[in-house]
Structure formats: structure tokens, C-alpha cells
Design a protein around this motif. Structure first.
Motif, PDB file in Angstrom:
ATOM      1  N   LYS A 175       0.752  -1.173  -0.139  1.00 34.42           N
ATOM      2  CA  LYS A 175       0.119  -0.037  -0.226  1.00 34.42           C
ATOM      3  C   LYS A 175       0.877   1.178  -0.006  1.00 34.42           C
ATOM      4  O   LYS A 175       1.851   1.387   0.431  1.00 34.42           O
ATOM      5  CB  LYS A 175      -0.870   0.015   1.505  1.00 34.42           C
ATOM      6  CG  LYS A 175      -1.966  -0.953   1.344  1.00 34.42           C
ATOM      7  CD  LYS A 175      -2.988  -0.829   2.297  1.00 34.42           C
ATOM      8  CE  LYS A 175      -4.130  -1.830   2.079  1.00 34.42           C
ATOM      9  NZ  LYS A 175      -5.264  -1.729   3.179  1.00 34.42           N
ATOM     10  N   ASN A 176       0.371   2.216  -0.512  1.00 37.44           N
ATOM     11  CA  ASN A 176       1.095   3.472  -0.731  1.00 37.44           C
ATOM     12  C   ASN A 176       0.342   4.313   0.388  1.00 37.44           C
ATOM     13  O   ASN A 176      -0.622   4.752   0.411  1.00 37.44           O
ATOM     14  CB  ASN A 176       0.887   4.139  -1.955  1.00 37.44           C
ATOM     15  CG  ASN A 176       1.141   5.468  -2.125  1.00 37.44           C
ATOM     16  OD1 ASN A 176       2.275   6.139  -1.384  1.00 37.44           O
ATOM     17  ND2 ASN A 176       0.142   6.623  -2.378  1.00 37.44           N
ATOM     18  N   LYS A 177       1.581   4.543   1.367  1.00 45.26           N
ATOM     19  CA  LYS A 177       0.755   5.679   2.366  1.00 45.26           C
ATOM     20  C   LYS A 177       1.640   6.942   2.645  1.00 45.26           C
ATOM     21  O   LYS A 177       1.635   7.664   3.292  1.00 45.26           O
ATOM     22  CB  LYS A 177       1.388   4.897   3.875  1.00 45.26           C
ATOM     23  CG  LYS A 177       0.630   3.543   3.970  1.00 45.26           C
ATOM     24  CD  LYS A 177       0.989   2.900   5.371  1.00 45.26           C
ATOM     25  CE  LYS A 177       0.093   1.529   5.565  1.00 45.26           C
ATOM     26  NZ  LYS A 177       0.341   0.914   6.766  1.00 45.26           N
ATOM     27  N   LEU A 178       2.599   7.068   1.372  1.00 46.81           N
ATOM     28  CA  LEU A 178       3.317   8.484   1.667  1.00 46.81           C
ATOM     29  C   LEU A 178       2.642   9.497   0.707  1.00 46.81           C
ATOM     30  O   LEU A 178       2.744  10.742   1.394  1.00 46.81           O
ATOM     31  CB  LEU A 178       4.771   8.160   1.017  1.00 46.81           C
ATOM     32  CG  LEU A 178       5.702   7.199   1.691  1.00 46.81           C
ATOM     33  CD1 LEU A 178       7.002   7.019   0.878  1.00 46.81           C
ATOM     34  CD2 LEU A 178       5.910   7.728   3.260  1.00 46.81           C
ATOM     35  N   PHE A 179       2.021   9.207  -0.313  1.00 48.88           N
ATOM     36  CA  PHE A 179       1.207  10.305  -0.733  1.00 48.88           C
ATOM     37  C   PHE A 179      -0.079   9.703  -1.445  1.00 48.88           C
ATOM     38  O   PHE A 179      -0.336   8.828  -2.355  1.00 48.88           O
ATOM     39  CB  PHE A 179       2.201  10.714  -2.246  1.00 48.88           C
ATOM     40  CG  PHE A 179       1.511  11.603  -3.241  1.00 48.88           C
ATOM     41  CD1 PHE A 179       1.459  13.022  -2.649  1.00 48.88           C
ATOM     42  CD2 PHE A 179       1.267  11.263  -4.478  1.00 48.88           C
ATOM     43  CE1 PHE A 179       1.209  13.871  -3.559  1.00 48.88           C
ATOM     44  CE2 PHE A 179       0.777  12.480  -5.102  1.00 48.88           C
ATOM     45  CZ  PHE A 179       0.717  13.798  -4.611  1.00 48.88           C
ATOM     46  N   GLY A 201      -4.276   4.542 -10.213  1.00 46.64           N
ATOM     47  CA  GLY A 201      -4.877   5.083  -9.252  1.00 46.64           C
ATOM     48  C   GLY A 201      -5.138   4.270  -8.116  1.00 46.64           C
ATOM     49  O   GLY A 201      -5.435   5.066  -7.052  1.00 46.64           O
ATOM     50  N   ALA A 202      -4.789   2.949  -8.138  1.00 41.64           N
ATOM     51  CA  ALA A 202      -4.579   2.391  -6.433  1.00 41.64           C
ATOM     52  C   ALA A 202      -3.518   3.089  -5.815  1.00 41.64           C
ATOM     53  O   ALA A 202      -3.793   3.251  -4.627  1.00 41.64           O
ATOM     54  CB  ALA A 202      -4.497   1.077  -6.726  1.00 41.64           C
ATOM     55  N   SER A 230      -4.657  -1.319  -2.266  1.00 37.30           N
ATOM     56  CA  SER A 230      -3.476  -2.159  -2.199  1.00 37.30           C
ATOM     57  C   SER A 230      -3.291  -2.412  -3.777  1.00 37.30           C
ATOM     58  O   SER A 230      -4.120  -2.755  -4.619  1.00 37.30           O
ATOM     59  CB  SER A 230      -3.997  -3.412  -1.584  1.00 37.30           C
ATOM     60  OG  SER A 230      -3.177  -4.591  -1.950  1.00 37.30           O
ATOM     61  N   LEU A 231      -1.859  -1.923  -4.165  1.00 39.49           N
ATOM     62  CA  LEU A 231      -1.577  -2.352  -5.540  1.00 39.49           C
ATOM     63  C   LEU A 231      -1.436  -3.778  -6.051  1.00 39.49           C
ATOM     64  O   LEU A 231      -1.967  -4.068  -6.732  1.00 39.49           O
ATOM     65  CB  LEU A 231      -0.183  -1.698  -5.749  1.00 39.49           C
ATOM     66  CG  LEU A 231       0.523  -1.746  -7.005  1.00 39.49           C
ATOM     67  CD1 LEU A 231      -0.429  -1.251  -8.076  1.00 39.49           C
ATOM     68  CD2 LEU A 231       1.811  -1.025  -7.224  1.00 39.49           C
ATOM     69  N   ARG A 232      -0.977  -4.630  -5.049  1.00 39.87           N
ATOM     70  CA  ARG A 232      -0.909  -5.910  -5.292  1.00 39.87           C
ATOM     71  C   ARG A 232      -2.189  -6.526  -5.326  1.00 39.87           C
ATOM     72  O   ARG A 232      -2.411  -7.250  -6.319  1.00 39.87           O
ATOM     73  CB  ARG A 232      -0.312  -6.779  -3.878  1.00 39.87           C
ATOM     74  CG  ARG A 232      -0.032  -8.246  -4.102  1.00 39.87           C
ATOM     75  CD  ARG A 232       0.319  -8.856  -2.841  1.00 39.87           C
ATOM     76  NE  ARG A 232       0.156 -10.253  -2.931  1.00 39.87           N
ATOM     77  CZ  ARG A 232       0.200 -11.119  -1.982  1.00 39.87           C
ATOM     78  NH1 ARG A 232       0.495 -10.523  -0.670  1.00 39.87           N
ATOM     79  NH2 ARG A 232       0.372 -12.529  -2.249  1.00 39.87           N
ATOM     80  N   ASN A 233      -3.385  -6.330  -4.762  1.00 41.00           N
ATOM     81  CA  ASN A 233      -4.709  -6.734  -4.887  1.00 41.00           C
ATOM     82  C   ASN A 233      -5.141  -6.414  -6.157  1.00 41.00           C
ATOM     83  O   ASN A 233      -5.759  -7.038  -6.798  1.00 41.00           O
ATOM     84  CB  ASN A 233      -5.603  -6.317  -3.624  1.00 41.00           C
ATOM     85  CG  ASN A 233      -5.053  -7.208  -2.313  1.00 41.00           C
ATOM     86  OD1 ASN A 233      -4.387  -8.262  -2.274  1.00 41.00           O
ATOM     87  ND2 ASN A 233      -5.901  -6.576  -1.220  1.00 41.00           N
TER      88      ASN A 233
END
Length: 420
Positions: free
Chosen positions: A4-8, A73-74, A80-83
Motif C-alpha cells: 500500500k502507498n501511504k506516503l502520497f 489510481g490504486a 492495495s496495489l498488489r490486490n
């Protein structure tokens, strides 16, 4: 372990603005995504035209393109990019199946569009099989719909927005005010609790899911009640989306009237797009513009609801709700509408006819692909059982009656404004 991206993290509407601009920029300056062929009339033609090597390669190219855009977009929205990367190909395959079904010449003669097939396919799978939660969490219905709407802006001439938009805004004001107060009055008569009353009134009168979410945020509503209202919105939007265009066709309503009726009556933007597609290009444009006119009122409505709830409905022991300010209006405003208008301005005034014509078919195809992907996702995430879990059926009765009132009032106003 999911990535998951949590920075931006961007708000979904801003992410859509960026992604829609990216798709258009890529088409104009770097690469025009080829358009797949879906039309067929016999098994032989299906194999030789739709499933031949060249067309399958085109479908794979389209998959890779929308997968990259959806993955961005994810990342931008913190999902979650992986999902998403794992689940999206399955959604795409189901969507292509719907597009192939809709490409049959006999099906086309019945005026059945791909969005209906994608919705039905998703509903069957989503309600007959238990889908893993990670897969449901990876669905990005609103993102898909809004990207498609931004691309729709490339086909809408700006003069059409000014013409229909002014009438659409008049219709939106009359419909929102009359339907909201009727729904509010009805909920009070049926003794529906205050939170559900506010959410139902906004959902029916303004723009469905977005209005329910905005209202819940303004009053800090119970998430379970919000989920219940959203379930009602999604499930009732399905038969309205399918049957209203056929009612309009049976009574020979003009496309402008039909578009205004659909845009003002159906609660979800995606369902408005799907129903408008069933009627025709003019109806699609008018229905979208009218729905946008209602969406513009969302921030103002949230502002008014915040004031009402702050000064009149502060429950005992409840947390203080957000104070109504201009910032609240801006936060509730649907930002992707700006991208839709920007795309329309770009293609109306700044591009040569030759340049616009060179990317027109590709962007139209991408627009249709995003819409169809959205309705596959809607079907997969909609559970009919959710509507009947609440033991108290009064909110459901209030919603259905208010929706019927909305349909009738909007049709009358649409005739008065667009039937000339």
C-alpha cells in the motif's frame, strides 16, 4: 502482505483528474491505443474477426494500458496495489465477455448495451459465489466511472454544456429542493431516525452514493446506516437504469427529454451513463450534463446540512460536527467535473479538427471500456441480501416512495425545460 502507498495519497476525485489527463495526453502526444473489434453475427465471424490473432493482441494492449492507469489510481488513492494487479485481469476478462456479447448483431438490434451484460455478469457472480474480501476491496467502481466521464468530455462540445448546463442547473435546483423536502417529510411521517432521514433525503434528491457519503460526513453518521442507504441506492438504480430507457422509447420521448429525465432521476452517475447509452448519443450527453448540474449542488447541500445539523440536531454526547465553512463546500465539490469540462474545452477550442479526429475513436473506445469495467465491478460488489438485513423496513419504504416521487417530478420538469 499487501503493498500500500501511504506516503502520497490523493482524494479519489483528484486522482481521476490526474488519470483522465494522463490518458488524454498519452493519446495526443505518445500512443493511440488501438480499438478492438467486437462486432459479429455468426460463430465463424466471431472466431475470424473477434478472436483472431490481431484482435486478441489489441485486447491485450488495451488490458495493459488500463491496468497501468488503474494501478496508478490504486497507488494515488492508497489502495492495495498488489490486490488490484491480481484482481483486475479477472474483471477485464468478464468485461470483454460482456463487450463481445453486446457486439452480436442480433443483440444490437435489441438495443442491449455492454454495460447491461457486464452488470448482470457481475451480479450473478457476486451473489452466487463468496468472493474473497481482498478482491472486493480491490474493486474501484467510482474510479472507473469517473475516468470514463472525464473521457466523455472529449466528445461533448462546450456549447452543448452551456446550453444544456443552464437548463440542467434550473432542473437540478427545482428537483433537489422539491424531492429533498418531500423525502424529509416522508421519513418524518414514517418515524425514520434522524441520521437515516438526512442520508435518504440527500441520496434520493441529489446524486445517490456521493450525496449519502457527503451527508454522512457532514453529520458524522453511523457507517452501518450509510452502508444501508448505499445498498438501497445501488439496487434501485439497477432496474431504473434498465427500464427507464425502454419506457422512454415506448412513449417516444425526445432524446433531450429522456436524457434530462434519466440524469435527474437516477441516483448514481454510472447508472445515468449506462441508461443514457441505451437511448443514444444525445441522451447520453444531456443526461451526463444534467447529472453534473446536480453534482455541483452537492457541496452547497453538504454546507446547508452541516449548518442544520450543527445548530439543530447535535445529539447528546455526540462529537462536534465539522463547522460549516467555504472549505466544506470545496471539499464536497466533485473535482472530476473540472476535468470533464477541461477535456471539453480542450477538444472544443484548442485542438485542430484533424488532431481531434485522429484520437476520437480510441478515446471513445477507452471511455466505453472504463464504463463497462465499472459496471462489472458494481455487479460484483452488490449483494441483494444487504437490502433486507435491516429489520426495520420503514427506511426502505421511505426511499422507494421518495424515488417514485422523484421520477414523476423530474419527468414533468424535463418536459417543461427540454421538450420545447
Amino acid at each position: 502482505m499487501t503493498t500500500k502507498n501511504k506516503l502520497f495519497i490523493l482524494h479519489e476525485d483528484w486522482a481521476v483528474v490526474a488519470l483522465g489527463a494522463l490518458v488524454i495526453a498519452v493519446s495526443l502526444f505518445f500512443y493511440v491505443v488501438p480499438v478492438p473489434h467486437y462486432k459479429w453475427s455468426s460463430t465463424e465471424e466471431l472466431l475470424t474477426t473477434v478472436f483472431n490473432g490481431a484482435n486478441v493482441l489489441t485486447l491485450v494492449i488495451q488490458l495493459l494500458f488500463v491496468l497501468v492507469v488503474g494501478s496508478l489510481g490504486a497507488l494515488l488513492t492508497g489502495k492495495s496495489l498488489r490486490n488490484f494487479v491480481i484482481g483486475f485481469p479477472a474483471i477485464y476478462v468478464l468485461t470483454v465477455f460482456a463487450l463481445v456479447l453486446a457486439g452480436n448483431t442480433f443483440v444490437k438490434s435489441l438495443n442491449l448495451e455492454a454495460v447491461i451484460f457486464s452488470l448482470v455478469i457481475g451480479l450473478v457472480i457476486g451473489n452466487l459465489f463468496k468472493l474473497p474480501q481482498w478482491f472486493r476491496d480491490s474493486l474501484s467502481t467510482e474510479l472507473f466511472v469517473k475516468i470514463g466521464l472525464v473521457l466523455l468530455g472529449t466528445t461533448v462540445i462546450f456549447s452543448d454544456i452551456l446550453k444544456a448546463g443552464s437548463l440542467g442547473l434550473i432542473q437540478a435546483l427545482v428537483v433537489v429542493l422539491s424531492v429533498w423536502y418531500f423525502a424529509f417529510w416522508l421519513c418524518k411521517r414514517l418515524k425514520v431516525d434522524d441520521e437515516l432521514t438526512m442520508m435518504i433525503s440527500s441520496a434520493v434528491s441529489i446524486c445517490g452514493v456521493s450525496a449519502a457519503i457527503a451527508t454522512s460526513g457532514a453529520i458524522k453518521g453511523d457507517p452501518k446506516k450509510l452502508s444501508y442507504v448505499i445498498s438501497m441506492v445501488l439496487i434501485t438504480a439497477i432496474p431504473m437504469m434498465i427500464f427507464m430507457p425502454y419506457i422512454a422509447a415506448y412513449f417516444s420521448f425526445p432524446q433531450q427529454v429522456t436524457g434530462a429525465w434519466l440524469g435527474g432521476s437516477i441516483d448514481t452517475t454510472g447508472a445515468v451513463v449506462a441508461s443514457g447509452t441505451l437511448v443514444g448519443e444525445e441522451a447520453l450527453k444531456i443526461s451526463t450534463i444534467v447529472k453534473f448540474s446536480q453534482n455541483v449542488l452537492l457541496g452547497i447541500a453538504a454546507f446547508a446540512i452541516s449548518i442544520y445539523w450543527s445548530y439543530n440536531k447535535t445529539a447528546k454526547g455526540a462529537d462536534a460536527v465539522e463547522k460549516p465553512t467555504l472549505k466544506v463546500i470545496w471539499e464536497r465539490f466533485p473535482k472530476f467535473v473540472l476535468a470533464f469540462i477541461g477535456a471539453s474545452v480542450l477538444f472544443s477550442f484548442f485542438l485542430s479538427p484533424e488532431t481531434a479526429a485522429g484520437v476520437k475513436d480510441s478515446l471513445k473506445n477507452m471511455q466505453n471500456a472504463w464504463f463497462t469495467l465499472a459496471f462489472t465491478s458494481i455487479g460484483l460488489e452488490t449483494n441483494f441480501k444487504d437490502l433486507f438485513k435491516n429489520e426495520n423496513k420503514k427506511p426502505l419504504y421511505a426511499f422507494l416512495i421518495a424515488q417514485l416521487f422523484n421520477v414523476i417530478v423530474t419527468l414533468v420538469i424535463a418536459w417543461l425545460l427540454f421538450g420545447r
